[in-house]
Write a protein that holds these residues in place. Structure first.
Motif, PDB file in Angstrom:
ATOM      1  N   CYS A 156       0.807  -1.211   0.000  1.00 52.18           N
ATOM      2  CA  CYS A 156       0.000   0.000   0.000  1.00 52.18           C
ATOM      3  C   CYS A 156       0.842   1.265   0.000  1.00 52.18           C
ATOM      4  CB  CYS A 156      -0.934   0.021   1.207  1.00 52.18           C
ATOM      5  SG  CYS A 156      -2.206  -1.224   1.085  1.00 52.18           S
ATOM      6  N   CYS A 171       2.112   9.147  -0.515  1.00 50.93           N
ATOM      7  CA  CYS A 171       0.893   9.526   0.208  1.00 50.93           C
ATOM      8  C   CYS A 171      -0.348   9.135  -0.579  1.00 50.93           C
ATOM      9  CB  CYS A 171       0.868  11.019   0.499  1.00 50.93           C
ATOM     10  SG  CYS A 171       2.129  11.471   1.659  1.00 50.93           S
ATOM     11  N   SER A 172      -0.324   7.906  -1.063  1.00 44.44           N
ATOM     12  CA  SER A 172      -1.478   7.473  -1.856  1.00 44.44           C
ATOM     13  C   SER A 172      -2.622   7.026  -0.958  1.00 44.44           C
ATOM     14  CB  SER A 172      -1.064   6.330  -2.777  1.00 44.44           C
ATOM     15  OG  SER A 172      -0.667   5.232  -1.999  1.00 44.44           O
ATOM     16  N   ARG A 173      -2.369   6.854   0.315  1.00 46.00           N
ATOM     17  CA  ARG A 173      -3.400   6.479   1.290  1.00 46.00           C
ATOM     18  C   ARG A 173      -4.121   5.199   0.907  1.00 46.00           C
ATOM     19  NH1 ARG A 173      -4.197  10.869  -0.990  1.00 46.00           N
ATOM     20  NH2 ARG A 173      -6.388  10.541  -1.448  1.00 46.00           N
ATOM     21  N   ASN A 174      -3.409   4.342   0.210  1.00 45.18           N
ATOM     22  CA  ASN A 174      -4.068   3.120  -0.238  1.00 45.18           C
ATOM     23  C   ASN A 174      -4.341   2.120   0.869  1.00 45.18           C
ATOM     24  OD1 ASN A 174      -4.581   3.714  -2.901  1.00 45.18           O
ATOM     25  ND2 ASN A 174      -2.526   3.124  -3.560  1.00 45.18           N
ATOM     26  N   TYR A 185      -6.213   2.550   3.162  1.00 44.40           N
ATOM     27  CA  TYR A 185      -7.649   2.617   3.478  1.00 44.40           C
ATOM     28  C   TYR A 185      -8.459   1.656   2.625  1.00 44.40           C
ATOM     29  CZ  TYR A 185      -6.550   6.679   6.291  1.00 44.40           C
ATOM     30  OH  TYR A 185      -6.042   7.505   7.245  1.00 44.40           O
ATOM     31  N   ARG A 186      -7.799   1.055   1.657  1.00 42.10           N
ATOM     32  CA  ARG A 186      -8.464   0.016   0.887  1.00 42.10           C
ATOM     33  C   ARG A 186      -8.651  -1.230   1.753  1.00 42.10           C
ATOM     34  NH1 ARG A 186      -6.678  -1.693  -5.258  1.00 42.10           N
ATOM     35  NH2 ARG A 186      -8.805  -1.846  -6.025  1.00 42.10           N
ATOM     36  N   HIS A 187      -7.827  -1.309   2.775  1.00 40.29           N
ATOM     37  CA  HIS A 187      -7.927  -2.467   3.685  1.00 40.29           C
ATOM     38  C   HIS A 187      -8.279  -1.944   5.065  1.00 40.29           C
ATOM     39  CE1 HIS A 187      -5.973  -4.748   0.513  1.00 40.29           C
ATOM     40  NE2 HIS A 187      -5.116  -3.757   0.422  1.00 40.29           N
ATOM     41  N   ASP A 224       1.583  16.727  -4.543  1.00 34.57           N
ATOM     42  CA  ASP A 224       2.859  16.341  -3.959  1.00 34.57           C
ATOM     43  C   ASP A 224       3.983  16.295  -4.983  1.00 34.57           C
ATOM     44  OD1 ASP A 224       2.197  16.152  -1.351  1.00 34.57           O
ATOM     45  OD2 ASP A 224       1.678  14.029  -1.399  1.00 34.57           O
ATOM     46  N   PHE A 233      -3.323   1.769  -8.102  1.00 36.04           N
ATOM     47  CA  PHE A 233      -2.760   1.217  -6.880  1.00 36.04           C
ATOM     48  C   PHE A 233      -1.352   0.700  -7.144  1.00 36.04           C
ATOM     49  CE2 PHE A 233      -1.966  -2.252  -3.974  1.00 36.04           C
ATOM     50  CZ  PHE A 233      -2.425  -1.782  -2.763  1.00 36.04           C
ATOM     51  N   GLY A 237       1.289   3.203  -7.318  1.00 31.27           N
ATOM     52  CA  GLY A 237       1.504   3.997  -6.119  1.00 31.27           C
ATOM     53  C   GLY A 237       0.639   5.234  -6.036  1.00 31.27           C
ATOM     54  N   PHE A 238      -0.432   5.251  -6.824  1.00 27.50           N
ATOM     55  CA  PHE A 238      -1.355   6.379  -6.725  1.00 27.50           C
ATOM     56  C   PHE A 238      -2.590   5.953  -5.956  1.00 27.50           C
ATOM     57  CE2 PHE A 238       1.354   8.245  -9.711  1.00 27.50           C
ATOM     58  CZ  PHE A 238       1.058   9.591  -9.781  1.00 27.50           C
ATOM     59  N   ASN A 239      -3.253   6.922  -5.397  1.00 29.62           N
ATOM     60  CA  ASN A 239      -4.463   6.624  -4.669  1.00 29.62           C
ATOM     61  C   ASN A 239      -5.460   5.927  -5.587  1.00 29.62           C
ATOM     62  OD1 ASN A 239      -7.382   8.086  -3.773  1.00 29.62           O
ATOM     63  ND2 ASN A 239      -6.240   6.921  -2.274  1.00 29.62           N
ATOM     64  N   TYR A 240      -6.020   4.827  -5.096  1.00 27.76           N
ATOM     65  CA  TYR A 240      -6.856   4.027  -5.976  1.00 27.76           C
ATOM     66  C   TYR A 240      -8.162   4.707  -6.326  1.00 27.76           C
ATOM     67  CZ  TYR A 240      -9.826   2.641  -2.045  1.00 27.76           C
ATOM     68  OH  TYR A 240     -10.684   2.665  -1.003  1.00 27.76           O
ATOM     69  N   LYS A 281      -7.787  10.234  -6.125  1.00 29.19           N
ATOM     70  CA  LYS A 281      -7.745  11.519  -5.414  1.00 29.19           C
ATOM     71  C   LYS A 281      -6.366  11.772  -4.842  1.00 29.19           C
ATOM     72  CE  LYS A 281     -12.516  11.733  -4.032  1.00 29.19           C
ATOM     73  NZ  LYS A 281     -13.348  12.011  -2.869  1.00 29.19           N
ATOM     74  N   ASP A 282      -5.867  12.986  -5.007  1.00 29.84           N
ATOM     75  CA  ASP A 282      -4.536  13.318  -4.536  1.00 29.84           C
ATOM     76  C   ASP A 282      -4.569  14.448  -3.529  1.00 29.84           C
ATOM     77  OD1 ASP A 282      -3.265  11.464  -6.206  1.00 29.84           O
ATOM     78  OD2 ASP A 282      -3.483  12.830  -7.909  1.00 29.84           O
ATOM     79  N   VAL A 283      -3.477  14.529  -2.778  1.00 30.49           N
ATOM     80  CA  VAL A 283      -3.319  15.652  -1.850  1.00 30.49           C
ATOM     81  C   VAL A 283      -2.920  16.870  -2.663  1.00 30.49           C
ATOM     82  CG1 VAL A 283      -1.963  16.537   0.073  1.00 30.49           C
ATOM     83  CG2 VAL A 283      -2.570  14.117  -0.007  1.00 30.49           C
ATOM     84  N   TYR A 286      -9.229  15.820  -0.439  1.00 30.82           N
ATOM     85  CA  TYR A 286      -8.409  15.249  -1.504  1.00 30.82           C
ATOM     86  C   TYR A 286      -9.081  15.588  -2.826  1.00 30.82           C
ATOM     87  CZ  TYR A 286      -6.699  12.587   2.468  1.00 30.82           C
ATOM     88  OH  TYR A 286      -6.194  12.242   3.682  1.00 30.82           O
TER      89      TYR A 286
END
Lengths: 342, 1136
Positions: free
Chosen positions: A256, A280-283, A285-287, B925, B982, B985-988, B991-993, B1006
């Motif tokens: 993640c 900082c993809s915050r992935n 939160y998928r889990h 970012d 994913f 390495g991008f938010n799935y 949405k980005d900061v 986001y």
């Protein structure tokens, strides 16, 4: 237990933070930003840290710690739009028989980054003076004609053998020194930053004959004067694991985050190796079952700057120039204020 | 126990069998289909059919011209053919082959000569002439007679033609004209309809000779025949008797002998008795008395009795399509009986009424059939003229014998066809048909607009009527017409577009079909008694609306037909279907039916197998092979609705399914095919995009720089969309794109983004985003006149005092025409043309004028636009009248500004609300700032989920370095896209900061961001902005002119005036309506109340009571005009 002592250390961390929750960035409830802080020069001096991190070619990474976002942002903004560079502003077209329209050709040429050090030139102030003088203007010529090299080649894939000069690159731009410019610089110091920027494609019979005049300008006026391809910062990310995560979950957790952020020790237990380069993809939160035990935060006064120069300056110089410009602005403002007061 | 492999034993619950594996890459059949049929091929096919076959039939049908004056004279057409397109060059009448682009540039007509071989008599000689010019036929581009057909891409490029140009249009005097597809009701078909209170059965008959409309109506329980050659309705029993079906028993046998029918028809029989009509002769006399009196008395009508005429009418005009040989009316009587029967059925069961909007009852008329109508009309007129000239000239004694060839006026057909196509007025004299707006100028705003126009279907239905039926989506439209692509507003639902795989049939020979039908159990009805057709189990077989015969085993007939069609023994477009309610089998071979290919299914298994697709992929198999082997067949709307078609493999039913859909995305048309994920959008949004895609700027063709159009929009850096669809690739939109992939952040910013406004990044614009080129052209011709004077072009004029070229002429070259590369500003002169003052060739005048020097008046072509332009190109050529033709192409480069219109591909348009410096834009970012900011309020009410998916797909595609697909009913899945993000390495969630560019702090939310394909639309502020302080006034009323082009004023209208009145701002009203408009000081005589002049009243002959007042000039004008018609308005002035 190691884990506990780490926790204890973390609790001592008084750095201001924001938390990256699943759907929004949340500020610390007892963090009022920097709004209620009065500016104390000594304290500022004490807290301020500038740490160079990495410099590869034209890219520079450095940290500034202990700054308000307003000031950090001011540096960023000045780097983008107020540090001057030289760029081609006027294109005199003597002949253009290529298929690119005059205006489009001029626009393309204008966007070519030049190596000339803008600190050695002055701003051109006289609008009416088309040609400019040796102190504020650089002159180039682009004189090229496409012709047949070998008419017998019929294979359309082998155009290099067919035509001569069918691709016009920046290397074809020739500098024409004016006055004493010839003694001050040589071509490699003022020419285009890259030799192989494609300007136009041509076919036999097409011809370009242009005079290019470069002047000093700032990015606010046009993006071509911006010295950077990237000048930005991000807040330093920080990842905290609230519970030991082991086994399959550890690998899920690792996935993640960006590579190198989470590592797994011999015991199969995940630990945060270095959160600095996390996307900082915050992935996580998928889990949701893992996300419960992960805290994603960013340090509010730790700015990780990235500056990529286009070639006119060294990247560190761009930052220094930006600081100078900002300083000059402040001085001017203070002068104005003083004047008004008296 | 061994483990059970679930897959092995998995079965379909319903059918208890293994599920059929879907064919992989089945869509590959679509490009194979498009290579031979579909898109614009129907236009080309229909034109080819006309030019190669139909024209021969027409000439053969009218091949003899004889004269009343000389029984020996005749002229016979032996053969006709159309040559290759050429232009006549110079006065020596030599011709050279031409190219379409030459015709476009030189304002010529792209046409080919029509040659005929004739045989005729000159005096007593028999003469045969070959290759005689009959006229010139405008040639459809890419048709079999076009120089472009069968050329390679390289050959096309040498002819300055774009390889992706679809063709299918004509070039008439330099303008590209499309003959739109015309939708109309099917001919030769019984249609029952409820006309308010009464039920009627209508048949529109159409043959080459006649077109007529016959109605069978009910009135007070009795049946009547209505036809516009009769003054009143004729009782149907009398018509039967007129057709030699005299006895009541015979009539009843034809209609049906069951008691219900007898009961219903008895009053009609009674009526014949009431009119004392018992014999055929009496019936014809009765009908003869009701004839509409003819306006012109022809030679033949002089010695015909009304009864004879009625019989003639009955055999040739009423139900014209049913052939009557030697006045044997048997078939026509049967047909009429069926019409009566049909009306009765509807009376008994109102739900069995025909649906007029059902597409099986519609025919589409294409360029070929329209042209053949026009050609036949002109050809007949030519022959008629020839005949009348012969009639006139042969009796005259002359030195030279009458030579018919000299009177063959080729110009009649040439100009007839040319003006019909260029004006769009289709006037067919013999059918009294008049239709306007058949052709339109091909819209070249973008490639898609041109392609979209070629698939457009125009309905004959009046646009003003407010009925929803013809406008609403018809279930039978499925797969044939695009459900999304229709304009909004008055033409909504009337103008439609073809779907991707639709083909329109051209007429095919029916003789083999007739033979096959009789060989498969159809019995000739002529040999049978009347009542047999109403027996149980007997089905009537119709061929193209005519009764062919009856059959006992209809299913066998249908099976044989389908098998034979799949074997290729009869045409692929012959359709057969059964109607149980009408107890009929219909076979169609006529042109204009909508049809579409389907995969054949046998025992629940598609005949197309995976190996066929593999063969297709490597190129050893073509679409024709699928047809020839019977794997795929074409179904028209009627047959489609008689089949059981599975949309996908999982829907296959072993007992029912007859066909399998090739690809569901082909139900959409060309324009709707551009939308990614259209199945996720709210339906009207796709419709909006269909309209907007046609306004998007982009590349219009590879030859765009070789064209001189009156208006052309291009963008500087066009991009192919990141999220594509199969349709995009099939229509070559990826090669001729119209738009750019902008990085969009969905967030609010600054308040300048309300109401769909967009925020643009200035740096993006600086680097070339949305930059566009606008080309306009001016032209003029340099004419020669009859009095041997001619226009001339003068060089630039010099100021005498300074010896400098005057400002207006600064851009002119020494020859008086602007030179390429020059900048022209407002009011500069482009061509310094002068015209002689006297152009008439009056010989009296000429004698006096000749010695004098000729005087010229300047008629320059000047540049009128506030923004300057550059000269791209100057063309000097000659047009068809051999006048000099000068065309000048002007160019402007525009960068986006506030107010320019942009749109995504989801019907989400917006204007630029603000252009923001890069440093003020939010950044993420990575330091990226978006090119465009879109307000999230655009989403909830529009429900364009497709757009959010497009963003996600583009973002994943950019990271992966590939294109994603958003094909309708398919495309990359959302979860796959998320996985890809994913992975990178991008938010799935996409949405980005982001950080605010102004404060530098991270934004709380986001931001959903990524690339979205945006189109720049042709509406730009620069072409619309307008304001005026002072300016020109109209001559008559002295009020400010109207409209932007005349630098007109902005009208304070009635409603605005009402506001000011109710507010009480009387001085403002005075100022707006008079002082700032057309205030005029007049003298008024207070004694007589009339207008005075120069303080002198001409009426009272005094100046004592004259006063000056200000009134609107229009008011003064009104007074004068009233006075001129003897109405005297009088003004009474009073101190107030």
């Amino acid at each position: 237990m190691v884990f506990n002592s780490e926790m204890a250390m973390e609790t001592e961390d008084r750095r201001p933070k924001v938390t990256m929750e699943e759907y929004k960035i949340k500020e610390n409830p007892n963090d009022y930003g920097f709004s209620d802080e009065t500016f104390d020069r000594e304290k500022f001096k004490k807290n301020l840290q500038i740490i160079p991190v990495k410099r590869v070619d034209y890219e520079l990474e450095f940290d500034i710690i202990g700054l308000t976002p307003a000031i950090a942002n001011a540096f960023r903004r000045v780097m983008i739009s107020e540090v001057p560079t030289m760029a081609i502003e006027k294109v005199h077209i003597y002949n253009n028989t290529s298929i690119i329209q005059d205006e489009v050709l001029a626009h393309r040429i204008g966007l070519i980054p030049l190596k000339a050090d803008p600190r050695l030139f002055e701003y051109k102030l006289d609008e009416k003076d088309e040609e400019g003088n040796e102190l504020d203007t650089l002159e180039y010529r682009l004189d090229i004609k496409c012709s047949w090299k070998n008419k017998d080649v019929k294979d359309p894939r082998n155009i290099d053998a067919m035509y001569k000069n069918h691709n016009v690159y920046t290397e074809h731009i020739k500098w024409v020194p004016r006055g004493k410019q010839g003694t001050l610089f040589n071509e490699s110091q003022v020419g285009p930053c890259d030799d192989k920027i494609l300007i136009s494609k041509m076919r036999p019979g097409h011809e370009l004959n242009l005079k290019l005049l470069a002047i000093k300008g700032i990015g606010k006026d046009h993006a071509k004067f911006s010295p950077v391809s990237l000048a930005s910062y991000k807040l330093l990310p920080e990842i905290k694991l609230l519970k030991q995560i082991t086994g399959k979950d550890a690998y899920t957790l690792q996935k993640c985050f960006s590579p190198g952020v989470i590592e797994i020790d011999k015991g199969g237990c995940a630990y945060v190796k270095d959160a600095r380069y996390d996307n900082c993809s915050r992935n996580v939160y998928r889990h949701p079952e893992i996300a419960k035990f992960v805290e994603l935060t960013r340090i509010r006064n730790h700015f990780v700057f990235n500056v990529e120069s286009l070639g006119a300056y060294k990247p560190e110089d761009i930052f220094v120039e930006a600081v100078k410009i900002l300083k000059k602005k402040c001085v001017e403002l203070l002068k104005e204020l003083d004047f008004d007061g008296k | 126990m061994p483990a059970i492999n679930n897959d092995e034993f998995w079965y379909d619950n319903k059918t208890l069998r293994k599920p059929i594996k879907p064919l992989e890459e089945k869509w590959k059949i679509v490009p194979a289909f498009l290579a031979v049929k579909g898109l614009v091929k129907q236009h080309i096919d229909s034109f080819n059919y006309f030019v190669n076959e139909d024209i021969k039939n027409i000439v053969k049908a009218n091949n003899k011209v004889i004269s009343d004056a000389d029984p020996l004279f005749y002229l016979k057409y032996l053969d006709v053919r159309v040559g290759k397109p050429d232009v006549e060059e110079g006065s020596n009448m030599s011709s050279k082959q031409t190219t379409p682009n030459e015709c476009r540039l030189r304002d010529l007509t792209y046409s080919a000569p029509i040659y005929v071989d004739i045989e005729y008599t000159r005096g007593t000689q028999r003469v045969v002439r070959k290759d005689l010019l009959l006229g010139r036929m405008p040639v459809m581009l890419r048709s079999s007679h076009c120089v472009l057909s069968g050329k390679t891409e390289h050959q096309l490029s040498t002819m300055n033609e774009c390889p992706h140009d679809p063709g299918g249009y004509f070039i008439i005097r330099g303008a590209e004209k499309v003959i739109l597809i015309q939708e109309q009701m099917s001919w030769n078909k019984m249609i029952t309809e409820n006309n308010g209170s009464q039920i009627q059965c209508q048949v529109a008959s159409s043959t080459h000779e006649k077109k007529s409309r016959t109605n069978l109506i009910t009135k007070h329980g009795k049946y009547y025949l209505k036809h516009n050659s009769m003054t009143e309705e004729i009782p149907v029993a009398i018509v039967f008797k007129g057709m030699n079906v005299v006895s009541d028993q015979e009539i009843m046998q034809l209609i049906g002998t069951d008691s219900e029918t007898q009961k219903r028809f008895a009053p009609s029989l009674m009526e014949a008795i009431e009119h004392k009509v018992f014999t055929q002769k009496r019936a014809l006399e009765y009908m003869g008395s009701k004839l509409v009196t003819k306006r012109f008395v022809t030679a033949s009508s002089k010695y015909k009795t009304p009864a004879d005429e009625a019989r003639e009418l009955l055999s040739s005009t009423i139900l014209a399509h049913v052939p009557v040989d030697q006045f044997n009316f048997q078939m026509k009587a049967l047909y009429l009986a069926l019409m009566v029967r049909r009306v009765m059925e509807v009376e008994i069961n109102p739900s069995s009424i025909d649906d007029r909007d059902y597409y099986g009852n519609k025919r589409l008329e294409l360029a070929g059939s329209l042209l053949s109508l026009m050609f036949e009309d002109l050809f007949k007129r030519l022959n008629w003229e020839l005949k009348s000239i012969a009639d006139k000239n042969i009796p005259k004694v002359k030195t030279a014998q009458f030579d018919a060839v000299k009177h063959l006026r080729a110009i009649l057909i040439t100009s007839g066809l040319e003006s019909a196509i260029s004006s769009g007025n289709w006037t067919i004299k013999r059918f009294k048909m008049e239709r306007a707006g058949v052709t339109q100028v091909l819209s070249r705003l973008s490639y898609i607009s041109a392609l979209g126009m070629m698939t457009r279907v125009n309905s004959q239905f009046e646009k003003t009527r407010k009925v929803s039926g013809p406008r609403s989506l018809q279930p039978s439209q499925w797969g044939m017409l695009c459900p999304s692509d229709t304009p909004e507003g008055e033409a909504c639902g009337l103008v439609k577009n073809l779907a991707l795989m639709t083909h329109i049939t051209t007429e095919c020979d029916s003789s083999s079909v007739v033979r096959l039908a009789f060989n498969s159990g159809v019995e000739d009805v002529k040999l049978l008694g009347g009542d047999i057709i109403h027996q149980e189990g007997v089905f009537i077989v119709f061929l193209n609306g005519n009764i062919l015969g009856v059959t006992h085993a209809y299913q066998r007939l249908i099976n044989i037909f389908r098998t034979m069609r799949r074997r290729g023994c009869i045409g692929a477009f012959v359709s057969i279907h059964v109607s149980h309610s009408k107890k009929s089998v219909f076979i169609h071979t006529d042109g204009g039916r909508l049809c579409r290919p389907y995969i054949n299914v046998l025992n629940g298994l598609p005949l197309v197998k995976q190996n066929h697709i593999e063969e297709l992929k490597i190129g050893t198999r073509k679409f024709e092979d699928f047809l020839d082997e019977g794997l795929i067949e074409f179904l028209d709307v009627n047959e489609e609705n008689d089949s059981f078609i599975a949309i996908s493999e999982k829907d296959l039913d072993p007992y029912k399914t007859t066909h399998l859909e090739i690809e569901p995305f082909t139900i959409l048309g060309v324009c709707a095919g551009l939308v990614p994920y259209p199945h996720h959008n709210q339906s009207p949004r796709n419709t909006y995009q269909c309209a907007m895609g046609k306004q998007a700027m982009g590349v219009i063709g590879y030859n765009q720089r070789n064209r001189i159009d009156t208006l052309m929009y291009n963008i500087v850096y066009p991009q192919s969309p990141m999220v594509r669809s199969k349709t995009i690739e099939l229509t070559n939109f990826d090669k001729l794109p119209a738009g750019q992939n902008a990085t969009v952040a969905v967030m609010s910013y600054s308040g300048y983004d309300i109401e769909d406004a967009l925020i643009l990044n200035k740096a993006a614009i600086d680097r070339g985003y949305g930059r566009c080129l606008v080309y306009k052209s001016s032209k003029c011709t340099v004419k020669r006149y009859a009095n041997r004077t001619y226009d001339r072009i003068m060089g630039p004029m010099k100021d005498l005092s300074t010896d400098k070229i005057i400002f207006k002429h600064e851009a002119l070259d020494s020859d008086g025409i602007v030179s390429p590369g020059e900048k022209v500003v407002n009011k500069m002169i482009l061509i310094n043309k002068e015209m002689p003052t006297v152009t008439s060739s009056n010989p009296v005048e000429q004698k006096d004028a000749a010695p004098q020097t000729m005087s010229f008046i300047p008629v320059p072509v000047s540049y009128k636009n506030v923004e300057p332009s550059y000269i791209e190109k100057v063309m000097v050529s000659a047009n068809s009248d051999e006048d000099f033709l000068i065309k000048i192409l002007l160019r402007q480069t525009r960068r986006p500004e506030i107010g320019d219109k942009f749109s995504s591909r989801h019907g989400q348009k917006g204007v630029t609300g603000l252009i923001v410096e890069q440093e003020d834009m939010p950044f993420n970012d990575f330091g990226m700032s978006p090119d465009m900011i879109m307000n999230p309020h655009g989403f909830p009410s529009r429900m364009t989920v497709g757009k959010t998916l497009e963003l996600l797909g583009s973002k994943a595609g950019v990271l992966q370095g590939k294109f994603h697909y958003g094909t309708a009913f398919g495309g990359s899945k959302c979860s796959d896209l998320q996985d890809e993000l994913f992975e990178k390495g991008f938010n799935y969630l996409g949405k980005d900061v982001f950080y605010s560019g102004i404060t530098g702090e991270p934004l709380e939310a986001y931001i959903y961001s990524g690339p979205v394909y945006y189109q720049k639309l042709k509406h730009m502020v620069q072409d619309k902005m307008h304001g005026r302080a002072r300016g020109p006034r109209a001559v008559l009323t002295r009020q400010p002119t109207q409209g932007r082009s005349r630098e007109g004023g902005l009208r304070l209208g009635e409603m605005e005036r009402d506001c000011l009145i109710s507010y009480g701002a009387s001085m403002l009203i005075m100022e707006r309506l008079m002082i700032s408009s057309d205030a005029f000081e007049v003298d008024v005589c207070n004694q007589c109340g009339r207008l005075a002049y120069s303080s002198w009243c001409h009426n009272c002959r005094s100046s004592t009571n004259v006063a000056k007042i200000a009134i609107p000039y229009a008011c003064k004008l009104l007074f004068q005009e009233l006075t001129s018609i003897n109405v005297i308005p009088k003004l009474k002035l009073k101190n107030y």
